[in-house]
Write an enzyme that holds these catalytic residues in place. Structure first.
Site, short mmCIF file in Angstrom:
data_model
loop_
_atom_site.label_atom_id
_atom_site.label_comp_id
_atom_site.label_asym_id
_atom_site.label_seq_id
_atom_site.Cartn_x
_atom_site.Cartn_y
_atom_site.Cartn_z
N LYS A 1 0.86 -1.19 0.00
CA LYS A 1 0.00 0.00 0.00
C LYS A 1 0.89 1.24 0.00
CE LYS A 1 -4.23 1.07 2.57
NZ LYS A 1 -4.80 0.96 3.93
C1 E4P Z 1 -8.23 1.56 4.45
O1 E4P Z 1 -7.43 1.14 3.69
C2 E4P Z 1 -8.10 2.85 5.16
O2 E4P Z 1 -6.87 2.92 5.76
C3 E4P Z 1 -9.21 3.01 6.15
O3 E4P Z 1 -10.43 2.52 5.59
C4 E4P Z 1 -9.37 4.40 6.68
O4 E4P Z 1 -10.52 4.46 7.48
P1 E4P Z 1 -10.78 5.65 8.50
O5 E4P Z 1 -11.06 6.90 7.74
O6 E4P Z 1 -11.98 5.19 9.27
O7 E4P Z 1 -9.55 5.76 9.35
#
Ligand code: E4P
Length: 218
Positions: free
Chosen positions: A83
């Site tokens: 990622k």
């Molecule tokens: C997923 O890959 C993201 O890191 C995550 O969904 C972020 O979510 P949040 O905005 O609730 O922290």
């Protein structure tokens, strides 16, 4: 739409993956920090629990640093997706990794044009953050719909991984908008099958069968 759990908590993943309905997992540095465990060790365990992609996020923000960390992450398992953030360095790393056959999830996407650039860089997944877009007073679901239209217009194979999902309505709208994956915290996953009329109906079936001594004999 595939279901991913948005957590780095191995015990939680093990518990919900036992349903057979969890396809993959997304983690990020904030989620990893919450566990207090070694990030790479957690990712190793997670990759052995779920069948699909497990996103492990780089911590470096420069190209060379990202590539070094990606080399560590890709050794973990075949189902790891590296990622990277939606920056110039992140997209450069995405292009290099994708060229070598590595799955890349480009994260922190907040606009349709950003999503287009990630697809051009060869991303396997794009992560638009619905909840955070809503928090900023904009339209999170509109972002998913716009990306779907753009990817379909030009035939991009990058999967739309709807992230920052905060409610069942978000999940429903992602399904209608044609998102490829929805990643969600386990409290949302648990609620996916909840309906008060299901509980009420089942209680009545059980009570009626008991009252009349209805049985299934072998
Ligand atoms: C997923 O890959 C993201 O890191 C995550 O969904 C972020 O979510 P949040 O905005 O609730 O922290």
């Amino acid at each position: 739409m595939k279901i991913f759990l948005d957590t780095a908590d191995v015990a939680e993943i093990r518990e919900y993956a036992a349903s057979g309905l969890v396809d993959g997992v997304t983690t990020n540095p904030s989620l990893a920090a919450k566990t207090g465990r070694d990030y790479v060790e957690s990712l190793k365990e997670i990759c052995s629990i779920v069948p699909g992609a497990v996103s492990g996020e780089v911590l470096a923000t420069d190209y060379d640093g990202m590539m070094k960390e990606a080399a560590v992450l890709t050794k973990i398992a075949k189902n790891i997706a590296v990622k990277v953030p939606l920056t110039w360095d992140g997209l450069k790393a995405c292009a290099a990794l994708a060229k070598d056959g590595t799955m890349v999830n480009v994260t922190l996407c907040f606009s349709p044009v950003q999503a287009w650039m990630a697809a051009k860089a060869g991303a396997s997944f794009i992560s638009p953050f619905i909840g955070r877009v809503d928090d900023a007073g904009e339209d999170g679901m509109g972002l998913i719909r716009d990306i779907r239209a753009i990817y379909d217009n030009y035939g991009f194979k990058t999967e739309i991984l709807a992230a920052s999902i905060r409610s069942i309505s978000h999940v429903r709208e992602c399904l209608l908008a044609g998102a490829d994956v929805g990643t969600m915290p386990s409290d949302i996953f648990k609620k996916l099958i909840s309906h008060p009329l299901t509980d009420k109906g089942l209680a009545a079936f059980v009570a009626d069968a008991k009252k009349a001594n209805v049985v299934i004999k072998g």
